[in-house]
Design a protein around this motif. Structure first.
Motif, PDB file in Angstrom:
ATOM      1  N   TYR A   9      37.771  31.443  45.669  1.00  0.00           N
ATOM      2  CA  TYR A   9      38.809  30.972  44.755  1.00  0.00           C
ATOM      3  C   TYR A   9      40.166  31.488  45.197  1.00  0.00           C
ATOM      4  CZ  TYR A   9      35.031  29.981  41.488  1.00  0.00           C
ATOM      5  OH  TYR A   9      33.894  29.495  40.901  1.00  0.00           O
ATOM      6  N   ARG A  10      41.196  30.710  44.921  1.00  0.00           N
ATOM      7  CA  ARG A  10      42.533  31.261  45.089  1.00  0.00           C
ATOM      8  C   ARG A  10      42.948  31.869  43.751  1.00  0.00           C
ATOM      9  NH1 ARG A  10      45.716  25.504  45.657  1.00  0.00           N
ATOM     10  NH2 ARG A  10      46.150  25.369  43.440  1.00  0.00           N
ATOM     11  N   ARG A  11      44.087  32.527  43.720  1.00  0.00           N
ATOM     12  CA  ARG A  11      44.469  33.335  42.556  1.00  0.00           C
ATOM     13  C   ARG A  11      44.595  32.560  41.243  1.00  0.00           C
ATOM     14  NH1 ARG A  11      49.187  36.557  43.612  1.00  0.00           N
ATOM     15  NH2 ARG A  11      49.031  36.047  45.776  1.00  0.00           N
ATOM     16  N   ASP A  12      44.879  31.255  41.303  1.00  0.00           N
ATOM     17  CA  ASP A  12      45.025  30.483  40.064  1.00  0.00           C
ATOM     18  C   ASP A  12      43.721  29.845  39.599  1.00  0.00           C
ATOM     19  OD1 ASP A  12      44.771  28.545  41.981  1.00  0.00           O
ATOM     20  OD2 ASP A  12      46.560  27.430  41.429  1.00  0.00           O
ATOM     21  N   GLY A  13      42.609  30.169  40.259  1.00  0.00           N
ATOM     22  CA  GLY A  13      41.309  29.706  39.792  1.00  0.00           C
ATOM     23  C   GLY A  13      40.788  28.442  40.448  1.00  0.00           C
ATOM     24  N   VAL A  14      41.521  27.885  41.382  1.00  0.00           N
ATOM     25  CA  VAL A  14      41.050  26.689  42.068  1.00  0.00           C
ATOM     26  C   VAL A  14      39.980  27.109  43.079  1.00  0.00           C
ATOM     27  CG1 VAL A  14      41.702  24.809  43.625  1.00  0.00           C
ATOM     28  CG2 VAL A  14      43.216  25.465  41.751  1.00  0.00           C
ATOM     29  N   ALA A  51      34.763  36.004  36.007  1.00  0.00           N
ATOM     30  CA  ALA A  51      35.274  37.055  36.893  1.00  0.00           C
ATOM     31  C   ALA A  51      36.664  37.506  36.452  1.00  0.00           C
ATOM     32  CB  ALA A  51      35.296  36.563  38.337  1.00  0.00           C
ATOM     33  N   PHE A  52      37.524  36.555  36.094  1.00  0.00           N
ATOM     34  CA  PHE A  52      38.880  36.887  35.663  1.00  0.00           C
ATOM     35  C   PHE A  52      38.858  37.701  34.371  1.00  0.00           C
ATOM     36  CE2 PHE A  52      42.741  36.006  33.264  1.00  0.00           C
ATOM     37  CZ  PHE A  52      43.722  36.337  34.192  1.00  0.00           C
ATOM     38  N   SER A  53      38.064  37.256  33.388  1.00  0.00           N
ATOM     39  CA  SER A  53      38.003  37.944  32.095  1.00  0.00           C
ATOM     40  C   SER A  53      37.452  39.351  32.230  1.00  0.00           C
ATOM     41  CB  SER A  53      37.141  37.142  31.118  1.00  0.00           C
ATOM     42  OG  SER A  53      37.728  35.889  30.872  1.00  0.00           O
ATOM     43  N   LEU A  54      36.405  39.505  33.036  1.00  0.00           N
ATOM     44  CA  LEU A  54      35.841  40.842  33.226  1.00  0.00           C
ATOM     45  C   LEU A  54      36.819  41.774  33.935  1.00  0.00           C
ATOM     46  CD1 LEU A  54      32.150  40.007  34.135  1.00  0.00           C
ATOM     47  CD2 LEU A  54      32.988  41.151  32.078  1.00  0.00           C
ATOM     48  N   LYS A  55      37.556  41.243  34.896  1.00  0.00           N
ATOM     49  CA  LYS A  55      38.550  42.061  35.593  1.00  0.00           C
ATOM     50  C   LYS A  55      39.634  42.531  34.612  1.00  0.00           C
ATOM     51  CE  LYS A  55      42.013  42.078  39.133  1.00  0.00           C
ATOM     52  NZ  LYS A  55      43.131  41.327  39.552  1.00  0.00           N
ATOM     53  N   GLU A  56      40.087  41.634  33.750  1.00  0.00           N
ATOM     54  CA  GLU A  56      41.092  41.999  32.752  1.00  0.00           C
ATOM     55  C   GLU A  56      40.558  43.051  31.784  1.00  0.00           C
ATOM     56  OE1 GLU A  56      44.395  40.987  32.537  1.00  0.00           O
ATOM     57  OE2 GLU A  56      43.902  40.253  34.549  1.00  0.00           O
ATOM     58  N   LEU A  57      39.315  42.883  31.338  1.00  0.00           N
ATOM     59  CA  LEU A  57      38.701  43.843  30.426  1.00  0.00           C
ATOM     60  C   LEU A  57      38.575  45.212  31.081  1.00  0.00           C
ATOM     61  CD1 LEU A  57      37.237  44.427  27.729  1.00  0.00           C
ATOM     62  CD2 LEU A  57      35.129  43.766  28.895  1.00  0.00           C
ATOM     63  N   ILE A  58      38.126  45.234  32.322  1.00  0.00           N
ATOM     64  CA  ILE A  58      37.998  46.498  33.053  1.00  0.00           C
ATOM     65  C   ILE A  58      39.362  47.160  33.201  1.00  0.00           C
ATOM     66  CG2 ILE A  58      37.492  47.474  35.334  1.00  0.00           C
ATOM     67  CD1 ILE A  58      35.205  45.378  35.487  1.00  0.00           C
ATOM     68  N   GLY A  59      40.386  46.353  33.470  1.00  0.00           N
ATOM     69  CA  GLY A  59      41.732  46.898  33.597  1.00  0.00           C
ATOM     70  C   GLY A  59      42.219  47.551  32.317  1.00  0.00           C
ATOM     71  N   GLN A  60      41.885  46.966  31.174  1.00  0.00           N
ATOM     72  CA  GLN A  60      42.327  47.528  29.902  1.00  0.00           C
ATOM     73  C   GLN A  60      41.516  48.762  29.498  1.00  0.00           C
ATOM     74  OE1 GLN A  60      42.640  44.582  26.850  1.00  0.00           O
ATOM     75  NE2 GLN A  60      44.105  43.358  28.002  1.00  0.00           N
ATOM     76  N   LEU A  61      40.270  48.831  29.952  1.00  0.00           N
ATOM     77  CA  LEU A  61      39.420  49.965  29.582  1.00  0.00           C
ATOM     78  C   LEU A  61      39.467  51.112  30.582  1.00  0.00           C
ATOM     79  CD1 LEU A  61      36.225  48.058  28.383  1.00  0.00           C
ATOM     80  CD2 LEU A  61      38.040  49.058  26.982  1.00  0.00           C
ATOM     81  N   SER A 110      32.097  21.112  38.786  1.00  0.00           N
ATOM     82  CA  SER A 110      33.466  21.541  38.519  1.00  0.00           C
ATOM     83  C   SER A 110      33.517  22.477  37.308  1.00  0.00           C
ATOM     84  CB  SER A 110      34.356  20.319  38.288  1.00  0.00           C
ATOM     85  OG  SER A 110      35.644  20.712  37.922  1.00  0.00           O
ATOM     86  N   GLU A 111      32.750  22.169  36.284  1.00  0.00           N
ATOM     87  CA  GLU A 111      32.696  23.036  35.107  1.00  0.00           C
ATOM     88  C   GLU A 111      32.093  24.389  35.465  1.00  0.00           C
ATOM     89  OE1 GLU A 111      33.897  22.712  31.953  1.00  0.00           O
ATOM     90  OE2 GLU A 111      34.904  20.981  32.839  1.00  0.00           O
ATOM     91  N   ARG A 112      31.075  24.388  36.303  1.00  0.00           N
ATOM     92  CA  ARG A 112      30.461  25.640  36.730  1.00  0.00           C
ATOM     93  C   ARG A 112      31.464  26.494  37.494  1.00  0.00           C
ATOM     94  NH1 ARG A 112      24.946  25.921  40.139  1.00  0.00           N
ATOM     95  NH2 ARG A 112      24.073  25.316  38.144  1.00  0.00           N
ATOM     96  N   GLU A 113      32.248  25.864  38.372  1.00  0.00           N
ATOM     97  CA  GLU A 113      33.266  26.596  39.128  1.00  0.00           C
ATOM     98  C   GLU A 113      34.259  27.262  38.187  1.00  0.00           C
ATOM     99  OE1 GLU A 113      34.989  23.624  41.621  1.00  0.00           O
ATOM    100  OE2 GLU A 113      33.254  23.553  42.954  1.00  0.00           O
ATOM    101  N   LYS A 114      34.683  26.547  37.156  1.00  0.00           N
ATOM    102  CA  LYS A 114      35.625  27.110  36.185  1.00  0.00           C
ATOM    103  C   LYS A 114      35.001  28.268  35.418  1.00  0.00           C
ATOM    104  CE  LYS A 114      38.023  22.736  35.622  1.00  0.00           C
ATOM    105  NZ  LYS A 114      38.235  21.587  34.731  1.00  0.00           N
ATOM    106  N   LEU A 115      33.736  28.138  35.050  1.00  0.00           N
ATOM    107  CA  LEU A 115      33.059  29.211  34.325  1.00  0.00           C
ATOM    108  C   LEU A 115      32.909  30.467  35.184  1.00  0.00           C
ATOM    109  CD1 LEU A 115      30.278  27.195  32.459  1.00  0.00           C
ATOM    110  CD2 LEU A 115      32.236  28.363  31.431  1.00  0.00           C
ATOM    111  N   VAL A 116      32.572  30.283  36.452  1.00  0.00           N
ATOM    112  CA  VAL A 116      32.423  31.426  37.353  1.00  0.00           C
ATOM    113  C   VAL A 116      33.750  32.160  37.482  1.00  0.00           C
ATOM    114  CG1 VAL A 116      32.029  32.093  39.763  1.00  0.00           C
ATOM    115  CG2 VAL A 116      30.478  30.478  38.645  1.00  0.00           C
ATOM    116  N   PHE A 117      34.830  31.415  37.737  1.00  0.00           N
ATOM    117  CA  PHE A 117      36.134  32.051  37.871  1.00  0.00           C
ATOM    118  C   PHE A 117      36.560  32.700  36.556  1.00  0.00           C
ATOM    119  CE2 PHE A 117      40.728  32.176  37.524  1.00  0.00           C
ATOM    120  CZ  PHE A 117      41.047  32.895  38.651  1.00  0.00           C
ATOM    121  N   GLY A 118      36.363  31.993  35.457  1.00  0.00           N
ATOM    122  CA  GLY A 118      36.758  32.519  34.152  1.00  0.00           C
ATOM    123  C   GLY A 118      36.050  33.817  33.815  1.00  0.00           C
TER     124      GLY A 118
END
Length: 152
Positions: free
Chosen positions: A9-14, A43-53, A33-41
């Motif tokens: 993926y590139r940084r914007d989720g494509v 990974a992105f959400s978990l990274k954000e959560l880890i960053g906050q914790l 395409s939906e699966r690709e979005k879910l995979v990126f989403g």
């Protein structure tokens, strides 16, 4: 050990590249395409959560960097590697694998050699690459097939 899929993926989720291994289900393009979005989403959400914790550095007061590298469930393990430029390399495997970081870094080096440095690969608008028919897919697949215990 079983490798189920590789995503880039590139940084914007494509999703720039996807290869499924050991997947008996055939999905249409919309479902994929939906699966690709879910995979990126995820990974992105978990990274954000880890960053906050993540803990704060006592001397500077800034949060310490804790990269997302592995997420493990009973059925599947997601291994992730994010580059300084924001590209995310994600491999899904069977849960019996502890880490794939070394292999993800090798796939990233293949990416740099076969995509970024290649004069044959055209950069697209928005910072992506047109890699529909490049050496990257073939070389990455050859590399992953040599990983000890790789099963199709």
């Amino acid at each position: 050990m079983t490798i189920y899929s590789l995503h880039v993926y590139r940084r914007d989720g494509v999703c720039l590249y996807r290869k499924n291994y050991n997947n008996t289900a055939t999905l249409d393009d919309e479902t994929e395409s939906e699966r690709e979005k879910l995979v990126f989403g995820m990974a992105f959400s978990l990274k954000e959560l880890i960053g906050q914790l993540s803990p704060m550095d006592g001397s500077t007061g800034e949060q310490l960097s804790c990269p997302l590298s592995t997420v493990k469930t009973n059925n599947i393990t997601m291994h992730a590697h994010e580059t300084m430029t924001g590209f995310r390399f994600i491999i899904y495997t069977s849960p019996d694998i502890a880490t794939m970081q070394h292999h993800l870094q090798s796939v990233y080096r293949i990416w740099v050699d076969k995509v970024v440095k290649s004069p044959l690969v055209k950069e697209t608008q928005g910072g992506g690459y047109d890699i529909t028919d490049t050496e990257f897919g073939r070389t990455a697949e050859e590399y992953l097939e040599k990983v000890p215990g790789f099963k199709r």
